[in-house]
Scaffold this active site. Structure first.
Site, PDB file in Angstrom:
ATOM      1  N   ASP A   1       0.889  -0.948   0.639  1.00 32.66           N
ATOM      2  CA  ASP A   1       0.211  -0.278   0.320  1.00 32.66           C
ATOM      3  C   ASP A   1       0.530   1.748  -0.335  1.00 32.66           C
ATOM      4  O   ASP A   1       1.615   1.043  -0.045  1.00 32.66           O
ATOM      5  CB  ASP A   1      -0.983  -0.138   1.481  1.00 32.66           C
ATOM      6  CG  ASP A   1      -2.345   0.652   0.157  1.00 32.66           C
ATOM      7  OD1 ASP A   1      -1.997   1.578  -0.103  1.00 32.66           O
ATOM      8  OD2 ASP A   1      -3.047   0.732   1.633  1.00 32.66           O
TER       9      ASP A   1
HETATM   10  C1  NOJ Z   1      -4.100   3.873  -0.214  1.00 31.90           C
HETATM   11  C2  NOJ Z   1      -5.810   2.990   0.370  1.00 31.90           C
HETATM   12  O1  NOJ Z   1      -5.031   2.363   1.764  1.00 31.90           O
HETATM   13  C3  NOJ Z   1      -5.203   2.398  -1.015  1.00 31.90           C
HETATM   14  O2  NOJ Z   1      -6.697   1.279  -0.782  1.00 31.90           O
HETATM   15  C4  NOJ Z   1      -5.013   2.715  -2.238  1.00 31.90           C
HETATM   16  O3  NOJ Z   1      -5.829   1.709  -2.998  1.00 31.90           O
HETATM   17  C5  NOJ Z   1      -3.819   3.469  -1.859  1.00 31.90           C
HETATM   18  N1  NOJ Z   1      -3.323   4.738  -1.058  1.00 31.90           N
HETATM   19  C6  NOJ Z   1      -3.685   3.955  -3.835  1.00 31.90           C
HETATM   20  O4  NOJ Z   1      -4.024   4.667  -3.635  1.00 31.90           O
END
Ligand code: NOJ
Length: 717
Positions: free
Chosen positions: A266
Site C-alpha cells: 500500500d
Molecule cells: C491507500 C489506500 O489504503 C489504498 O486502498 C489505495 O489503493 C492506495 N492508497 C492507492 O491509492
C-alpha cells in the site's frame, strides 16, 4: 511476446532496470502528465532522479486516454528496452459513473448488479487508459468507527466472499481476451478491517484461528476467481507489519494458497516499516518487504535505492528480485501491453461510454437496490402531496462518497433534483450545514416545512468523515442536524429522515424523531433519481443491512455472528447480574444484520426440513413458503443461517450460509428451497484444518438475522 521472450527480456535488463520495475510512482512524476494526478496519501521527498523515473514500472492515479497515452509515449521514447508502463488506479465503485459505495452495494445482496457495476467501472476506466483497479477491498469490518467500512461489503464472511467474486468477475472477465477489462487487485492483505478502537492504520492482533475463520476467506475468494493482484495492508498483524510479514505473504499467500500474481505494497507502506519500529533504515525495510514477497513498492523508494546494494552484499539474491520482476512483466504481457501499450485507451470511446445512459441506468438501478428502508410508520411512499425537503443533504452533490475522485459534482443528481421529477413544487431549504448552523437557516427550514403536508429531512456525514483516515469516536449524526430534525418534528407533521453516510451510525435519536427512516448511504451519480424512485414508490425498497447498526458506540464491535460466552444473557437459567451483558445498553444491535423493510409485507410459512439427519453424500433440503401479503409487488431476501451446536472450537450463534432474493407479485406465494451440504458445515478446527464434525446443528430461515424460524438436524459420518 511469449514466456520465453519474456525471460530473454529479463536477462537483458540491468539491475537498475529491474529495481525500477518494482517502483510505482504517482502521476506527477511523469513527463507528459498534467500535475493533477490523483494523490491519495502523504507525498514525501523520495530521493530519486530522472533516471529512476525512466526506469519506473508503473504509475498510480493517472486517468484520461489522452493523458495516459501521452505519458506512455514519452516514457517509451526514453525506455531502453521498450517496456511499457502499467497504469493503476482506485476504481472502487465506478469511474466517472459512480455507483453506491461498496457497503451500500453489500446491502443489495445482488451479485448480478454488483458484477455489472464493476464491469461498467472497468469499461469506463479501460477506455480512459487504466490497466489495473485497486479493488475490490474485501476487509471484513465489524467496527463502524473505522472510516473504511464504507469500502467493504460488511460484516459477514459468506456475503463478503460472494461479493468479492462478483467484483473480480466484473473487473477482469477474461482479462486476456475480453474487451474493456482491467486487472483487479484485492486489498488489503490482511485483516486491515480490524484495527483496535476503529482507528485507521492501528494495531491488529488476532489469533490465527480467527484470521482463517473470518478474515481471510474473502481475499481467498477473490483469488479463486482469478484476481491478478493483491495489495498489502498498513496494519501490523500479531506484531509484524503486514507489508514485511513473511509468514503472511511468502508462506500463506504465496506457498499455501499458490498466489503467483503481483503483490503491491500500500501507499508508502514499505517505508512505514521504519516508524513501525521493525526496520532501522530504508535498506532494512527493502530487505524485509522483498523477502516477505512484496513485488511493487508504492510511492516510496526503498527498493530502487537499496536493492542493488543488498544484492551486492549478498543479503538478498538476484533470483528473488528476478522473481518479482518477472511477475510484473507477466502481468504486462497478459494485458497485451508489449503489443499495444495503450491497450483500450481511446478518446472517442471515452466520449461514447463514460456516463452513457446505459451506465447511468445501471447506477440508478443498483442505487435503488442498495437503499435500506429502516422504519416506516405509514408515511412512505410519498404521494403527489405538498412536500418540503430540508437538511444539508437536500441539494448536496456530496453524495458520491469516498473513492469517487473521477466523479464530478456537475454530473451528480441531487436529492432535490430527483424529487422534483415527482413534485415540481418541492419546497427546499438546507436548515443547517453538516456540523454548524444558525438560527436564521433553521428558521428558513421551519418556515418551508410549515407549508408542507410531509417533510423529508436529509441528514448525514460529509463524505470526508468516512473513508481512509476517516475514523470517528462518536458515530452519531452531528448534533446540529439532529436538532433540525427535532425542530421539524415539533410541527407535528409526518417526517421522513433520509441518511447519507459511510458507516452504520448510532441513529437512536433519528429513529425516535422520524416517522420513516431511509438509509441512502452514498448512492452515487444517480443517487437523487434512485432515492426519489424509492421515496415515491416507483421502486419498492428491497435492501437489507450487511452490517449491524449499533445501539450505541459503546457496544462496538457488535455483529450478528458472535459467540455465546459461558454466561449468555438469554439462557433459561440466566442470573440477573452474573451474565455477559451491559448494565446500560442491550447486547443486541439496534438494527441487526440482514434487516430492511419493504412497502410489501411478507409472511413465512412453517419451515420444512427434508430429513432429520444428513450425510456427506445426502444433502438436506430446507424449504419455506413466502407470501406477499400486501397489495404491492416486492422483493424479499430470504436468508439461511446455521449453528453448529457442539464444535471443537466455539461456533457462532448463527452464520449466514445462503440466501435468495425473490420477487413476489401482490398476494403471490413462492416456495424457497435451500440445499445444505456437508461442505457448508465446515469450520476451522484448533489445528487449522477446515472440516466438519458429525453432530447436531440448527438451521434458521428468515427475513433478517434475528427474525427467524429454526429446525434441528444431525450430520452423521
Ligand atoms: C491507500 C489506500 O489504503 C489504498 O486502498 C489505495 O489503493 C492506495 N492508497 C492507492 O491509492
Amino acid at each position: 511476446m511469449n514466456d520465453h521472450q519474456l525471460k530473454e527480456l529479463l536477462n537483458e535488463m540491468t539491475l537498475e532496470e529491474k529495481t525500477g520495475q518494482l517502483m510505482q510512482l504517482a502521476t506527477p512524476f511523469f513527463k507528459g502528465a498534467s500535475d493533477s494526478g490523483q494523490i491519495t496519501g502523504p507525498m514525501q521527498d523520495m530521493g530519486i532522479n530522472d533516471k529512476d523515473i525512466i526506469n519506473a514500472g508503473s504509475v498510480l492515479g493517472a486517468s484520461g486516454a489522452k493523458e495516459i497515452k501521452n505519458i506512455q509515449k514519452k516514457y517509451l521514447e526514453s525506455s531502453r528496452l521498450n517496456i511499457p508502463l502499467l497504469f493503476m488506479s482506485d476504481i472502487v465503485h465506478g469511474f466517472k459513473t459512480i455507483f453506491p459505495v461498496p457497503l451500500a452495494i453489500g446491502c443489495s445482496w445482488d451479485m448480478e448488479l454488483a458484477e455489472k457495476s464493476a464491469e461498467i467501472a472497468a469499461k469506463e476506466a479501460a477506455v480512459s487508459g487504466v490497466h489495473v483497479s485497486f479493488a475490490p477491498m474485501v476487509d471484513l469490518s465489524r467496527d463502524p468507527r473505522w472510516g473504511r467500512v464504507m469500502e467493504s461489503t460488511g460484516e459477514d464472511v459468506f456475503l463478503n466472499s460472494t461479493f468479492a467474486r462478483a467484483f473480480v468477475r466484473g473487473f477482469q472477465g477474461n482479462l486476456e481476451s475480453d474487451k474493456y477489462k482491467v486487472a483487479s487487485c484485492v486489498k488489503h492483505f490482511a485483516a486491515y478491517g480490524a484495527p483496535e478502537g476503529g482507528r485507521d492504520y492501528n494495531t491488529v492482533d488476532m489469533s490465527e484461528w480467527m484470521l482463517r475463520e473470518s478474515y481471510l476467506p474473502a481475499y481467498k475468494a477473490a483469488l479463486d476467481e482469478g484476481c491478478e493482484m493483491v495489495m498489502t495492508a498498513f496494519n501490523i498483524l500479531n506484531g509484524i507489519p503486514s507489508t514485511g510479514n513473511k509468514a503472511l505473504m511468502r508462506d500463506l499467500l504465496r506457498k499455501e494458497w499458490g498466489f503467483d500474481g503481483v503483490l503491491i505494497s500500500d501507499w508508502g507502506a514499505v517505508k512505514e516499516l521504519l516508524p513501525h519500529g521493525v526496520a532501522a533504515n530504508e535498506k532494512e525495510a527493502a530487505e524485509q518487504a522483498l523477502k516477505a514477497g512484496v513485488d511493487i513498492e508504492m510511492m516510496t523508494s526503498c527498493y530502487v535505492n537499496h536493492l542493488s546494494e543488498l544484492i551486492e552484499e549478498g543479503k538478498i539474491t538476484e533470483d528473488l528480485l528476478d522473481e518479482a520482476v518477472l511477475r510484473i512483466l507477466t502481468l504486462k504481457k497478459k494485458l497485451g501491453l508489449f503489443e499495444n501499450p495503450h491497450r483500450f485507451a481511446n478518446e472517442e470511446e471515452e466520449k461514447e461510454f463514460i456516463l452513457s445512459s446505459e451506465h447511468r441506468a445501471a447506477a440508478r438501478e443498483l442505487a435503488s437496490k442498495s437503499i435500506v428502508l429502516l422504519k416506516n410508520e405509514k408515511v412512505l411512499p410519498l404521494k403527489k402531496e405538498k412536500i418540503a425537503l430540508v437538511g444539508p443533504f437536500s441539494m448536496s452533490t456530496d453524495i458520491l462518497g469516498p473513492w469517487s475522485w473521477a466523479g464530478a459534482p456537475e454530473d451528480t443528481i441531487t436529492l432535490d433534483q430527483g424529487m422534483k421529477n415527482y413534485v415540481a413544487d418541492l419546497l427546499t431549504a438546507d436548515g443547517c450545514d453538516i456540523e454548524t448552523g444558525s438560527e436564521k437557516t433553521l428558521q428558513e427550514a421551519v418556515e418551508k416545512a410549515k407549508q408542507a403536508d410531509k417533510i423529508v429531512v436529509a441528514l448525514g456525514e460529509r463524505s470526508d468523515m468516512s473513508g481512509e483516515a476517516g475514523s470517528r469516536a462518536d458515530i452519531r449524526i452531528p448534533e446540529v442536524q439532529v436538532d433540525l430534525l427535532k425542530k421539524i418534528k415539533e410541527l407535528g407533521k409526518p417526517v421522513v429522515a433520509v441518511l447519507f453516510n459511510g458507516r452504520p451510525l448510532d441513529i437512536k435519536e433519528v429513529m425516535e424523531h422520524a416517522d420513516a427512516v431511509v438509509e441512502a448511504w452514498y448512492p452515487g451519480t444517480e443517487g437523487g433519481h434512485a432515492l426519489a424512485d424509492i421515496l415515491f414508490g416507483k421502486v419498492n425498497p428491497s435492501a437489507k443491512l450487511s452490517m449491524s447498526f449499533p445501539y450505541s458506540v459503546g457496544q462496538v464491535p457488535v455483529y450478528y455472528n458472535h459467540y455465546n460466552t459461558g454466561r449468555p444473557k438469554d439462557a433459561p437459567d440466566a442470573q440477573v447480574r452474573y451474565v455477559s451483558q451491559y448494565l446500560d445498553a442491550p447486547n443486541e444491535a439496534l438494527l441487526p444484520f440482514g434487516y430492511g423493510l419493504s412497502y410489501s409485507t411478507f409472511a413465512y410459512s412453517t419451515l420444512e426440513i427434508s430429513a432429520e439427519t444428513m450425510t456427506k453424500d445426502e444433502p438436506l433440503i430446507i424449504s419455506i413458503e413466502v407470501k406477499n401479503t400486501s397489495g404491492t409487488a416486492g422483493e424479499e431476501i430470504v436468508q439461511l443461517y446455521v449453528r453448529d451446536l457442539i464444535g471443537q472450537v466455539v461456533r457462532p450463534l448463527k452464520e449466514l450460509k445462503d440466501f435468495q432474493k425473490i420477487h413476489l407479485e401482490a398476494g403471490e406465494t413462492q416456495q424457497v428451497n435451500f440445499t445444505i451440504t456437508e461442505e457448508q458445515l465446515r469450520y476451522i478446527h484448533p489445528d487449522m484444518e477446515y472440516k466438519s464434525d458429525a453432530g447436531e446443528f440448527e438451521v434458521f430461515v428468515g427475513g433478517n438475522s434475528q427474525d427467524v424460524q429454526s429446525k434441528r438436524f444431525t450430520l452423521i459420518d
